[in-house]
Write an enzyme that holds these catalytic residues in place. Sequence first.
Site, PDB file in Angstrom:
ATOM      1  N   GLU A 157      31.524 -32.291  72.965  1.00  0.00           N
ATOM      2  CA  GLU A 157      31.979 -31.978  71.600  1.00  0.00           C
ATOM      3  C   GLU A 157      31.117 -30.881  70.997  1.00  0.00           C
ATOM      4  O   GLU A 157      29.941 -30.762  71.326  1.00  0.00           O
ATOM      5  CB  GLU A 157      31.865 -33.240  70.729  1.00  0.00           C
ATOM      6  CG  GLU A 157      33.190 -33.946  70.492  1.00  0.00           C
ATOM      7  CD  GLU A 157      34.116 -33.190  69.535  1.00  0.00           C
ATOM      8  OE1 GLU A 157      33.957 -31.972  69.351  1.00  0.00           O
ATOM      9  OE2 GLU A 157      35.006 -33.836  68.971  1.00  0.00           O
ATOM     10  N   ASP A 158      31.686 -30.135  70.077  1.00  0.00           N
ATOM     11  CA  ASP A 158      30.900 -29.126  69.371  1.00  0.00           C
ATOM     12  C   ASP A 158      30.039 -29.766  68.281  1.00  0.00           C
ATOM     13  O   ASP A 158      28.873 -29.459  68.125  1.00  0.00           O
ATOM     14  CB  ASP A 158      31.817 -28.051  68.757  1.00  0.00           C
ATOM     15  CG  ASP A 158      32.971 -28.627  67.939  1.00  0.00           C
ATOM     16  OD1 ASP A 158      33.133 -29.867  67.878  1.00  0.00           O
ATOM     17  OD2 ASP A 158      33.724 -27.825  67.353  1.00  0.00           O
ATOM     18  N   ASP A 180      30.735 -34.665  62.822  1.00  0.00           N
ATOM     19  CA  ASP A 180      30.628 -34.534  61.366  1.00  0.00           C
ATOM     20  C   ASP A 180      30.790 -35.944  60.783  1.00  0.00           C
ATOM     21  O   ASP A 180      29.826 -36.699  60.733  1.00  0.00           O
ATOM     22  CB  ASP A 180      31.707 -33.552  60.904  1.00  0.00           C
ATOM     23  CG  ASP A 180      31.661 -33.245  59.410  1.00  0.00           C
ATOM     24  OD1 ASP A 180      30.672 -33.574  58.767  1.00  0.00           O
ATOM     25  OD2 ASP A 180      32.628 -32.664  58.887  1.00  0.00           O
ATOM     26  N   PHE A 211      28.602 -26.591  55.997  1.00  0.00           N
ATOM     27  CA  PHE A 211      29.610 -26.140  56.953  1.00  0.00           C
ATOM     28  C   PHE A 211      28.994 -25.038  57.808  1.00  0.00           C
ATOM     29  O   PHE A 211      28.309 -24.152  57.305  1.00  0.00           O
ATOM     30  CB  PHE A 211      30.836 -25.606  56.207  1.00  0.00           C
ATOM     31  CG  PHE A 211      32.019 -25.440  57.117  1.00  0.00           C
ATOM     32  CD1 PHE A 211      32.791 -26.533  57.472  1.00  0.00           C
ATOM     33  CD2 PHE A 211      32.346 -24.198  57.634  1.00  0.00           C
ATOM     34  CE1 PHE A 211      33.875 -26.393  58.326  1.00  0.00           C
ATOM     35  CE2 PHE A 211      33.430 -24.045  58.491  1.00  0.00           C
ATOM     36  CZ  PHE A 211      34.199 -25.148  58.835  1.00  0.00           C
ATOM     37  N   ASP A 269      34.515 -22.760  64.115  1.00  0.00           N
ATOM     38  CA  ASP A 269      35.314 -21.776  63.375  1.00  0.00           C
ATOM     39  C   ASP A 269      35.472 -22.142  61.910  1.00  0.00           C
ATOM     40  O   ASP A 269      35.278 -23.290  61.508  1.00  0.00           O
ATOM     41  CB  ASP A 269      36.711 -21.683  63.994  1.00  0.00           C
ATOM     42  CG  ASP A 269      37.532 -22.938  63.720  1.00  0.00           C
ATOM     43  OD1 ASP A 269      37.038 -24.045  63.988  1.00  0.00           O
ATOM     44  OD2 ASP A 269      38.663 -22.811  63.206  1.00  0.00           O
ATOM     45  N   GLY A 293      36.615 -26.122  69.814  1.00  0.00           N
ATOM     46  CA  GLY A 293      35.254 -25.905  69.329  1.00  0.00           C
ATOM     47  C   GLY A 293      34.162 -25.941  70.383  1.00  0.00           C
ATOM     48  O   GLY A 293      33.161 -25.240  70.271  1.00  0.00           O
ATOM     49  N   ARG A 331      34.398 -17.926  65.904  1.00  0.00           N
ATOM     50  CA  ARG A 331      34.026 -18.763  67.053  1.00  0.00           C
ATOM     51  C   ARG A 331      33.101 -18.039  68.020  1.00  0.00           C
ATOM     52  O   ARG A 331      32.327 -18.659  68.727  1.00  0.00           O
ATOM     53  CB  ARG A 331      35.274 -19.150  67.855  1.00  0.00           C
ATOM     54  CG  ARG A 331      36.076 -20.260  67.241  1.00  0.00           C
ATOM     55  CD  ARG A 331      37.062 -20.793  68.282  1.00  0.00           C
ATOM     56  NE  ARG A 331      38.172 -21.471  67.648  1.00  0.00           N
ATOM     57  CZ  ARG A 331      38.131 -22.724  67.179  1.00  0.00           C
ATOM     58  NH1 ARG A 331      37.028 -23.422  67.262  1.00  0.00           N
ATOM     59  NH2 ARG A 331      39.195 -23.265  66.619  1.00  0.00           N
TER      60      ARG A 331
HETATM   61  P1  IMP Z   1      34.767 -35.199  62.309  1.00  0.00           P
HETATM   62  O1  IMP Z   1      36.001 -35.925  62.750  1.00  0.00           O
HETATM   63  O2  IMP Z   1      34.586 -35.256  60.814  1.00  0.00           O
HETATM   64  O3  IMP Z   1      33.511 -35.679  63.036  1.00  0.00           O
HETATM   65  O4  IMP Z   1      34.962 -33.677  62.578  1.00  0.00           O
HETATM   66  C1  IMP Z   1      35.090 -33.270  63.845  1.00  0.00           C
HETATM   67  C2  IMP Z   1      35.656 -31.894  64.017  1.00  0.00           C
HETATM   68  O5  IMP Z   1      35.727 -31.109  62.804  1.00  0.00           O
HETATM   69  C3  IMP Z   1      34.712 -31.151  64.924  1.00  0.00           C
HETATM   70  O6  IMP Z   1      35.015 -31.384  66.271  1.00  0.00           O
HETATM   71  C4  IMP Z   1      34.916 -29.708  64.485  1.00  0.00           C
HETATM   72  O7  IMP Z   1      35.969 -29.147  65.218  1.00  0.00           O
HETATM   73  C5  IMP Z   1      35.258 -29.803  63.021  1.00  0.00           C
HETATM   74  N1  IMP Z   1      34.054 -29.557  62.188  1.00  0.00           N
HETATM   75  C6  IMP Z   1      33.265 -30.473  61.587  1.00  0.00           C
HETATM   76  N2  IMP Z   1      32.259 -29.889  60.906  1.00  0.00           N
HETATM   77  C7  IMP Z   1      32.409 -28.566  61.091  1.00  0.00           C
HETATM   78  C8  IMP Z   1      31.645 -27.421  60.648  1.00  0.00           C
HETATM   79  O8  IMP Z   1      30.609 -27.493  59.956  1.00  0.00           O
HETATM   80  N3  IMP Z   1      32.112 -26.203  61.071  1.00  0.00           N
HETATM   81  C9  IMP Z   1      33.228 -26.065  61.843  1.00  0.00           C
HETATM   82  N4  IMP Z   1      33.952 -27.109  62.282  1.00  0.00           N
HETATM   83  C10 IMP Z   1      33.550 -28.344  61.905  1.00  0.00           C
HETATM   84 MG    MG Z   2      35.812 -30.172  67.753  1.00  0.00          MG
END
Ligand code: IMP
Ligand code: MG
Length: 199
Positions: A116-117, A120, A173, A180, A55, A186
């Site tokens: 990081e991208d 969340d 989202f 993606d 990402g 992407r």
């Molecule tokens: P987390 O562990 O819930 O913080 O999610 C982390 C990973 O989920 C990120 O590094 C992204 O790769 C993916 N992710 C979370 N939210 C989104 C979104 O809105 N769009 C796309 N990928 C997401």
């Molecule tokens: Mg990621």
Amino acid sequence: MAVLDGGVMVGKTKMLARELLSASVIQDRVKSLAAEIATVYLQKGELHTITVLNGSLHFSSALRLAIAEKQPALGESMTSDTIHLASYHGTGSSGRVRKISDLNHPITGKHVLVLEDIIDTGKTLSVLVAELRIQQPASLAVASLLRKPEKLMVDKSELSEEIFVGFDIGPEFVIGYGLDYDGLYRDLSAIYALSPMTK
Ligand code: IMP
Ligand code: MG
């Protein structure tokens, strides 16, 4: 017709894609974030980045180029590594983190910045940060292009000593600029938020 005007299929549901952050807004913010980061790491004397694949590919590349351009002295000594993690299935966080490929270089004693991208729930990052701390880096910080404050499920202390954030966004989202949906979208240069289509 503008990009994604026809909507986006998420499974069997057609979603509306609304431009949230334009390409130029993203580019400007990446540059100002790079300036902020360059000042901090010039003082530390070094910078070792860890790009979390896939990402943050576009963010990492744009940010590192901008840091090196802003502070050439820091740019000359910058080093980088990648780690490939997967934690996401569809549009909901699985909470489980799978390592697809690992780091190639030790980080003990280094000033480390994880790229990081998006943060969340924060679960992915907290697992990674805990693992990196075992190696005792000189410092450990995170730069994330996006963050969804309303969805954070872990304590801030689990997300490293310092966090640089590009944009705080809502819980929707998002796709584009590295992010993606099931491997697609992407390589859009803007970021779009997905919402249900109203007829
Ligand atoms: P987390 O562990 O819930 O913080 O999610 C982390 C990973 O989920 C990120 O590094 C992204 O790769 C993916 N992710 C979370 N939210 C989104 C979104 O809105 N769009 C796309 N990928 C997401
Ligand atoms: Mg990621």
